[in-house]
Write an enzyme that holds these catalytic residues in place. Structure first.
Site, PDB file in Angstrom:
ATOM      1  N   LYS A 261       0.835  -1.192   0.000  1.00 30.73           N
ATOM      2  CA  LYS A 261       0.000   0.000   0.000  1.00 30.73           C
ATOM      3  C   LYS A 261       0.876   1.250   0.000  1.00 30.73           C
ATOM      4  CE  LYS A 261      -4.050  -1.770   2.473  1.00 30.73           C
ATOM      5  NZ  LYS A 261      -4.986  -1.621   1.341  1.00 30.73           N
ATOM      6  N   ARG A 335     -10.402 -11.443   1.936  1.00 30.41           N
ATOM      7  CA  ARG A 335     -11.247 -12.501   1.365  1.00 30.41           C
ATOM      8  C   ARG A 335     -10.599 -13.876   1.532  1.00 30.41           C
ATOM      9  NH1 ARG A 335     -11.153  -9.596  -4.386  1.00 30.41           N
ATOM     10  NH2 ARG A 335     -11.001  -7.823  -2.948  1.00 30.41           N
TER      11      ARG A 335
HETATM   12  N1  BES Z   1      -8.333  -3.566   4.070  1.00 25.19           N
HETATM   13  C1  BES Z   1      -8.434  -3.227   2.712  1.00 25.19           C
HETATM   14  C2  BES Z   1      -9.720  -2.480   2.371  1.00 25.19           C
HETATM   15  C3  BES Z   1      -9.861  -1.105   2.977  1.00 25.19           C
HETATM   16  C4  BES Z   1      -9.469   0.028   2.280  1.00 25.19           C
HETATM   17  C5  BES Z   1     -10.429  -0.949   4.223  1.00 25.19           C
HETATM   18  C6  BES Z   1      -9.624   1.273   2.840  1.00 25.19           C
HETATM   19  C7  BES Z   1     -10.587   0.296   4.786  1.00 25.19           C
HETATM   20  C8  BES Z   1     -10.194   1.413   4.093  1.00 25.19           C
HETATM   21  C9  BES Z   1      -8.371  -4.501   1.856  1.00 25.19           C
HETATM   22  O1  BES Z   1      -7.605  -5.515   2.359  1.00 25.19           O
HETATM   23  C10 BES Z   1      -7.774  -4.093   0.548  1.00 25.19           C
HETATM   24  O2  BES Z   1      -6.641  -3.734   0.543  1.00 25.19           O
HETATM   25  N2  BES Z   1      -8.563  -4.168  -0.524  1.00 25.19           N
HETATM   26  C11 BES Z   1      -8.096  -3.807  -1.818  1.00 25.19           C
HETATM   27  C12 BES Z   1      -8.590  -4.847  -2.788  1.00 25.19           C
HETATM   28  C13 BES Z   1      -7.961  -4.736  -4.140  1.00 25.19           C
HETATM   29  C14 BES Z   1      -6.493  -5.104  -4.074  1.00 25.19           C
HETATM   30  C15 BES Z   1      -8.687  -5.651  -5.087  1.00 25.19           C
HETATM   31  C16 BES Z   1      -8.652  -2.432  -2.134  1.00 25.19           C
HETATM   32  O3  BES Z   1      -9.789  -2.135  -1.764  1.00 25.19           O
HETATM   33  O4  BES Z   1      -7.935  -1.646  -2.745  1.00 25.19           O
HETATM   34 MN    MN Z   2      -5.572  -5.359   1.832  1.00 24.33          MN
END
Ligand code: BES
Ligand code: MN
Ligand code: ZN
Length: 484
Positions: A261, A335
């Site tokens: 991230k 997931r």
């Molecule tokens: N924990 C995150 C989702 C999230 C984002 C929660 C912002 C709270 C605030 C999750 O694990 C994630 O990183 N999801 C990705 C999925 C993508 C890689 C398909 C996302 O939402 O960018």
């Molecule tokens: Mn994530």
């Protein structure tokens, strides 16, 4: 600053005391005349002529020490509106020193729980997480309830208190930083809930390996901490009816892994375990109020880190269900944790339904902001019950679609499926489709994507900013209204 609020039943002890008095929509103060002097009565009457009566709370500073707050209540006021009034009162009485307020119980319209909801709202709003501030100030706000009528039964008091403690427990867990609440510590804390009568089972890495939960284990393999699946069982009926199952994403910190991230706001990912915290808080609440149902909470606790041993994009893992997954993005980790937890829950507990909660996708924040959680479900009845319960406690849900054409998007060339889709958009839905593939026996299921709801930067009606505890009150209401 920590605030203690104590509620006591009392008589009006002195004329200099602060007062909170309920009036009707027109701010008719005749019925409350007995609580105030005739001088105060005419003073307030005068000021009311120029006050904005559309406001629900009016504050009169009679002396530098004495406040009278008039709270107007309309006919057919909803419980959630009563809670909001209590929370609004907290905003008024909060800044200041130790203080004492007397609150009357008349004019509270035949709602026997009026005072209960009112103080519940105030209490929920008063929560703050100040554990890591070296300077600790404690301030005492005492609220004394006048009169006998409309007072809460002891059963209702237990219910409100249990719900507050469950919600606060969830908020505490979400507020803890990643260096403190890592999976080892989290599992330990859940274990301590045994004292409330919950049966706790901790599956550690060794056991998970033996069971074949490689989707969950893959996410945690880059961490120096362990990975866990923890179950919390509450048996509130003597019969062996199928339990209600609640499943939570407990990613204690989500760096994204090798699909790293960006630095900015990565710190927010300490709340990536909010789904699990809601489940744990709910189970604590059910135990505290001795709910007459059978329920089970299942949480997957991991830390998504980067290291020489962390999962790589392109890795293929075999899940507990037997289905294989190609990991195209290590940041789509929630997931993977839930996949194994869902199959395990269905197989082990044969539940009446499964509801999972997860801060699963950023995309749900794009769709619904911080107003609604996304609801995905294979069951209309369960969906409608959830939506109704959510409206009642103002933890709202918006139903989103599932469809086989979305499901197709996660088919993989190299494995049974891949953990993200590169075409088609609908990021929250494809995540839900992924989860649905791990229900093997058609159990009614709902997935709540709470990424936009778990944390509030600026505060909401019933929280003052930070962790909201979203889900605890929602699911408690669902159980109370439809399953108890
Ligand atoms: N924990 C995150 C989702 C999230 C984002 C929660 C912002 C709270 C605030 C999750 O694990 C994630 O990183 N999801 C990705 C999925 C993508 C890689 C398909 C996302 O939402 O960018
Ligand atoms: Mn994530
Ligand atoms: Zn995550």
């Amino acid at each position: 600053m920590s605030i203690k609020i104590s509620f006591k039943k009392s008589k009006l002890e002195r004329t200099s005391a602060n007062l909170v008095l309920f009036v009707d929509e027109r701010f008719d103060i005749k019925p409350i005349k007995k609580y105030i002097s005739s001088l105060e009565y005419s003073y307030i009457s005068d000021l009311l002529k120029t006050s904005d009566l559309k406001k629900k709370l009016l504050v009169f500073n009679l002396t530098s020490k004495k406040k009278i707050v008039l709270v107007s209540i309309k006919k057919n006021i909803k419980n959630s509106e009563i809670e909001n009034l209590g929370a609004e009162l907290y905003g008024i009485i909060n800044p200041g020193k130790n203080s004492e307020y007397f609150i009357n119980t008349e004019n509270t319209i035949n709602n026997k729980n009026f005072i209960g909801y009112f103080l519940h709202g105030l209490k929920l709003k008063s929560y703050e997480f100040k554990k890591y501030k070296s300077k600790k100030e404690t301030r005492l706000i005492t609220i004394k309830v006048l009169g006998r009528k409309n007072n809460l039964s002891s059963l209702d008091q237990i219910k409100f208190k249990a719900l507050e403690q469950g919600t606060f427990y969830a908020r505490d867990l979400v507020s803890e930083p990643g260096n403190v609440l890592h999976p080892d510590e989290y599992a330990k804390r859940i274990k301590s809930l045994k004292k409330y009568g919950l049966k706790i089972n901790i599956y550690d890495q060794k056991k998970l390996k033996r069971l074949g939960m490689n989707a969950l284990l893959g996410v945690g393999q880059g961490s120096i901490r362990g990975s866990y699946l923890v179950t919390l069982e509450w048996k509130g009926t003597r019969n062996s009816s199928r339990p209600l199952a609640f499943i939570g994403k407990g990613v204690c910190f989500d760096t994204g892994g090798y699909s790293l991230k960006p630095a900015k706001f990565m710190e927010d990912m300490t709340y990536d375990m909010a789904g699990s915290a809601a489940v744990v808080g709910l189970m604590k609440n059910l135990a505290l109020r001795k709910a007459k149902i059978n329920a089970v909470g299942v949480v997957g606790l991991v830390e998504n880190m980067v290291s020489g041993n962390a999962q790589r994009p392109g890795d293929i893992v075999k899940s507990y269900s037997g289905k294989t997954i190609e990991i195209l993005n290590t940041d789509a980790e929630g997931r993977l944790v839930l996949a194994d937890a869902i199959t395990f829950t269905e197989k082990k507990f044969k539940p009446k339904f499964m509801i999972d909660l997860a801060t699963l996708t950023g995309a749900i924040i794009v769709s619904l902001g911080s107003e609604y959680a996304g609801l995905f479900s294979n069951d209309d009845k369960l969906s409608n019950e959830l939506i109704k319960a959510g409206e009642k406690v103002e933890e709202k849900l918006w139903r989103m679609p599932l469809h086989k054409n979305f499901d197709k998007l996660i088919n993989s060339k190299n494995a049974d499926m891949q953990n993200i889709n590169y075409v088609g958009g609908a990021g929250s839905t494809t995540a839900a489709q992924f989860l649905q593939r791990f229900i093997l026996n058609k159990t009614p299921w709902a997935h709540l994507d709470i990424a936009g709801m778990a944390f509030s930067k600026y505060g909401g009606a019933l929280n003052s900013g930070g962790a909201t505890g979203y889900g605890v009150r929602l699911l408690n209401q669902l159980i109370e209204d439809y399953y108890e």
